[in-house]
Design an enzyme around this catalytic site. Structure first.
Site, PDB file in Angstrom:
ATOM      1  N   GLY A   1       4.132   4.208  20.672  1.00 10.75           N
ATOM      2  CA  GLY A   1       5.476   4.607  20.233  1.00 10.75           C
ATOM      3  C   GLY A   1       5.791   6.053  20.587  1.00 10.75           C
ATOM      4  O   GLY A   1       6.887   6.535  20.317  1.00 10.75           O
TER       5      GLY A   1
ATOM      6  N   HIS B   1      -6.017   3.972  21.377  1.00  2.94           N
ATOM      7  CA  HIS B   1      -4.989   4.880  21.889  1.00  2.94           C
ATOM      8  C   HIS B   1      -5.174   5.211  23.378  1.00  2.94           C
ATOM      9  O   HIS B   1      -4.256   5.044  24.182  1.00  2.94           O
ATOM     10  CB  HIS B   1      -4.955   6.182  21.090  1.00  2.94           C
TER      11      HIS B   1
ATOM     12  N   LEU C   1       3.875  18.941  37.677  1.00  2.00           N
ATOM     13  CA  LEU C   1       3.132  18.627  38.876  1.00  2.00           C
ATOM     14  C   LEU C   1       2.691  19.929  39.512  1.00  2.00           C
ATOM     15  O   LEU C   1       3.516  20.808  39.801  1.00  2.00           O
ATOM     16  CB  LEU C   1       4.052  17.851  39.833  1.00  2.00           C
TER      17      LEU C   1
ATOM     18  N   TYR D   1       0.214   5.169  19.356  1.00  2.00           N
ATOM     19  CA  TYR D   1       0.378   5.937  20.594  1.00  2.00           C
ATOM     20  C   TYR D   1       1.399   5.295  21.534  1.00  2.00           C
ATOM     21  O   TYR D   1       2.033   5.978  22.327  1.00  2.00           O
ATOM     22  CB  TYR D   1      -0.981   6.172  21.277  1.00  2.00           C
TER      23      TYR D   1
ATOM     24  N   ASP E   1      -1.766   7.139   2.127  1.00  2.00           N
ATOM     25  CA  ASP E   1      -1.467   8.273   2.989  1.00  2.00           C
ATOM     26  C   ASP E   1      -0.484   7.959   4.111  1.00  2.00           C
ATOM     27  O   ASP E   1       0.461   8.691   4.368  1.00  2.00           O
ATOM     28  CB  ASP E   1      -2.796   8.689   3.631  1.00  2.00           C
ATOM     29  N   LEU E   2      -0.727   6.841   4.780  1.00  2.00           N
ATOM     30  CA  LEU E   2       0.103   6.465   5.924  1.00  2.00           C
ATOM     31  C   LEU E   2       1.541   6.218   5.480  1.00  2.00           C
ATOM     32  O   LEU E   2       2.499   6.649   6.132  1.00  2.00           O
ATOM     33  CB  LEU E   2      -0.465   5.211   6.600  1.00  2.00           C
ATOM     34  N   ALA E   3       1.665   5.529   4.335  1.00  2.00           N
ATOM     35  CA  ALA E   3       3.001   5.230   3.826  1.00  2.00           C
ATOM     36  C   ALA E   3       3.751   6.525   3.567  1.00  2.00           C
ATOM     37  O   ALA E   3       4.910   6.688   3.972  1.00  2.00           O
ATOM     38  CB  ALA E   3       2.885   4.409   2.541  1.00  2.00           C
TER      39      ALA E   3
ATOM     40  N   GLY F   1       0.860  -1.194   0.000  1.00  2.00           N
ATOM     41  CA  GLY F   1       0.000   0.000   0.000  1.00  2.00           C
ATOM     42  C   GLY F   1       0.887   1.232   0.000  1.00  2.00           C
ATOM     43  O   GLY F   1       0.667   2.184   0.743  1.00  2.00           O
TER      44      GLY F   1
ATOM     45  N   GLN G   1       1.451  15.302  23.829  1.00  2.00           N
ATOM     46  CA  GLN G   1       1.716  16.151  22.679  1.00  2.00           C
ATOM     47  C   GLN G   1       0.742  17.307  22.655  1.00  2.00           C
ATOM     48  O   GLN G   1      -0.332  17.183  23.233  1.00  2.00           O
ATOM     49  CB  GLN G   1       1.602  15.354  21.370  1.00  2.00           C
TER      50      GLN G   1
HETATM   51  C1  BG6 Z   1      -5.186   7.800  14.221  1.00  2.00           C
HETATM   52  C2  BG6 Z   1      -6.623   8.132  13.990  1.00  2.00           C
HETATM   53  O1  BG6 Z   1      -5.069   6.510  14.763  1.00  2.00           O
HETATM   54  O2  BG6 Z   1      -4.612   8.739  15.105  1.00  2.00           O
HETATM   55  C3  BG6 Z   1      -6.772   9.546  13.477  1.00  2.00           C
HETATM   56  O3  BG6 Z   1      -7.184   7.218  13.066  1.00  2.00           O
HETATM   57  C4  BG6 Z   1      -6.041  10.527  14.361  1.00  2.00           C
HETATM   58  O4  BG6 Z   1      -8.124   9.895  13.384  1.00  2.00           O
HETATM   59  C5  BG6 Z   1      -4.617  10.065  14.632  1.00  2.00           C
HETATM   60  O5  BG6 Z   1      -6.020  11.778  13.701  1.00  2.00           O
HETATM   61  C6  BG6 Z   1      -3.941  10.932  15.663  1.00  2.00           C
HETATM   62  O6  BG6 Z   1      -2.594  10.602  15.755  1.00  2.00           O
HETATM   63  P1  BG6 Z   1      -1.528  11.704  16.167  1.00  2.00           P
HETATM   64  O7  BG6 Z   1      -0.262  10.917  16.289  1.00  2.00           O
HETATM   65  O8  BG6 Z   1      -1.509  12.707  15.071  1.00  2.00           O
HETATM   66  O9  BG6 Z   1      -1.990  12.273  17.453  1.00  2.00           O
END
Ligand code: BG6
Length: 489
Positions: A182, A241, A385, A180, A16-18, A12, A378
């Site tokens: 990672g 997450h 604290l 998340y 987008d993810l790639a 793939g 983030q």
């Molecule tokens: C993805 C979700 O798992 O995490 C997205 O499918 C979301 O909808 C994204 O925008 C958020 O990840 P990050 O790392 O940008 O906070």
């Protein structure tokens, strides 16, 4: 070992993810010297493309973000030379057999290790796994497959997916990503808890009033409505997450840092959780809003979303862990799109000081006087604290201040992207940050009855304006448990 090869096939490759995450992360690893000497990257997708075209596409995604060192351009060139393209269908074994031939050539008789990253829609997952494992597995090294959510939509579909995957792969070959895990501050959770004396003794119902897990984004589902509408925010963010963070936060001390020991504890805590009830959840959906002359769309303005969609883009929930450590402590989650800011954080509100000598200095709002630990995952990573202190001077006024570990101030180094950590771990066979199948089952067991009820009863979401703080229902929900959201001020 030095003479073994690792090939990483991104199935793939034009998705987008790639483009956004996988290729840039691989380059960052290469740049930092973490990839083995003999590695190749293969992009696999259906469209016809030459190696040169793939390199061109990938090159646009790479940045020299890592401290902007001078030889970055050179490194990019070197990296791109190790990238190749293979065009094929996702469900055709011969196409994977052709890939196998190419991989063998590059391996040139060395021990072969193969990592497949499935960055494709869920409906073709299994076909691709079947073809890759039957026709392109390594003959004399390891074969691992990274898969990413959605892992089904509920307990049943997730179990079916696991069953299908296990026809072709052993659990030790499956690397389920939750990115998340990672993230630097999520990984740090266990260091914070287990390598500091001062936190772990307080980490229980005895001292903690409530825990909040908050995710917000300041943009909508723009362009991803088609995917999103089938899942909604609970499946997109909470069930994975936020729940993963919760598990790391609340688990008992593992026997060791070994992946199985950690995951054993995570499963235990997940299985101790009470399945969610409808009354413990508030759902919302964003509506259009005009601000400063700019008009922001409603969720249902997205062309790929049905006009009458009830899919939640926001949810808040109260969860409980029925074990000795956490009995009665509300864990509140809140996740939403198209809100006023982008942030992910954990907030821990501690109990009142018994018999506090200074109570009268706080007026009537004693909740404001309790300590709060904030882990900002983030942006702008930080752990701080909130403590009470005396305002210097001759009077006796109290103030709240932050003891603050602010990463940008403390470390000049840029924090690596979550995908770098996870890809490196997958290459090294480190499973600590990947989801084991029993964890996944437990996560679905918690959310499935609620999701079904929401959908069967066609619960109408509370509408909130794009760019707002979300539905007021979230406040009422928290108030029922005597909680005030810490991010609201
Ligand atoms: C993805 C979700 O798992 O995490 C997205 O499918 C979301 O909808 C994204 O925008 C958020 O990840 P990050 O790392 O940008 O906070």
């Amino acid at each position: 070992e030095n003479e073994s090869t690792v090939s990483i096939t991104v199935v793939g490759a034009s998705g987008d993810l790639a483009k956004k995450k996988i290729f840039p992360a691989l380059f960052a690893l290469y740049y930092e010297g973490f990839l083995p000497k003999h590695f190749t990257v293969y992009g696999y997708a259906r469209s016809k493309m030459t190696d040169a075209e793939l390199r061109n596409m990938v090159s646009k995604t790479l940045t020299c973000r890592i401290d902007k060192r001078e030889n970055c351009g050179e490194k990019m060139e070197e990296f791109l030379k190790r990238c190749f393209y293979h065009s094929g269908q996702y469900d055709t074994q011969e196409n994977f057999a052709d890939l196998d031939k190419k991989l063998k050539e590059r391996e040139a008789g060395r021990a072969s290790n193969r990592l497949f990253y499935l960055s494709i829609p869920p409906n073709i997952f299994i076909d691709a796994v079947r073809c890759a494992s039957l026709s392109a597995s390594s003959g004399n090294g390891w074969t691992r497959v990274i898969v990413e959510k959605p892992f089904g939509r509920d307990s049943e579909s997730s179990a079916a997916l696991t069953k299908a995957l296990k026809q072709y792969l052993g659990e030790h070959q499956i690397f389920r990503i939750d990115h998340y895990l990672g993230k630097e501050l999520v990984e740090n959770l266990s260091v914070l808890r287990f390598s500091n004396l001062i936190f772990e003794p307080l980490w229980s119902r005895q001292y903690i009033r409530n825990v909040q897990l908050i995710f917000s984004e300041d943009f909508g589902t723009e362009g991803r409505g088609g995917y999103f509408d089938n899942y909604g925010i609970i499946r997109d963010i909470m069930q994975n997450h936020l729940l993963q963070i919760l598990a790391l936060f609340a688990m008992e001390t593992p026997v060791s840092l070994d992946a199985e020991d950690i995951r054993n504890e995570k499963v235990k805590v997940l299985r101790s959780m009470r399945p969610l009830q409808l009354e413990d959840v508030v759902v919302g959906q964003y509506k259009s809003h005009t601000k400063g002359g700019i008009s922001y769309p409603a969720y249902t303005d997205d062309k790929t979303v049905p006009k009458d969609s009830l899919t939640p883009t926001f949810a808040a929930a109260a969860l409980f862990i029925d074990n000795a450590r956490w009995d009665g402590v509300p864990f509140l989650m809140k996740a939403g799109k198209a809100l006023h800011n982008k942030s992910a954080e954990i907030r821990v509100q501690f109990r009142h000081v018994p018999g506090n000598l200074y109570n009268r200095n706080f007026g009537t709002d004693l909740d404001r006087a309790t300590n709060e630990l904030v882990i900002r995952v983030q942006p702008d990573e930080a752990i701080y604290l909130k403590i009470n202190n005396k305002v210097p001077g001759l009077g006796m006024r109290l103030d709240r201040s932050n003891l603050n570990l602010h990463y940008a101030a403390r470390y000049s180094k840029e924090i690596p992207d979550a995908y770098e950590r996870l890809l490196l771990d997958a290459i090294e066979g480190e499973r600590r940050l990947f989801i084991r199948s029993d964890e996944l089952d437990a996560a679905w067991a918690l959310f499935t009855p609620l999701l079904k009820e929401l959908e069967e009863k066609k619960i109408i979401p509370e509408y909130y304006p794009y760019g707002s703080r979300g539905p007021v229902g979230a406040h009422y929900l928290a108030a029922r448990y005597k909680v005030r959201w810490g991010d609201v001020g």
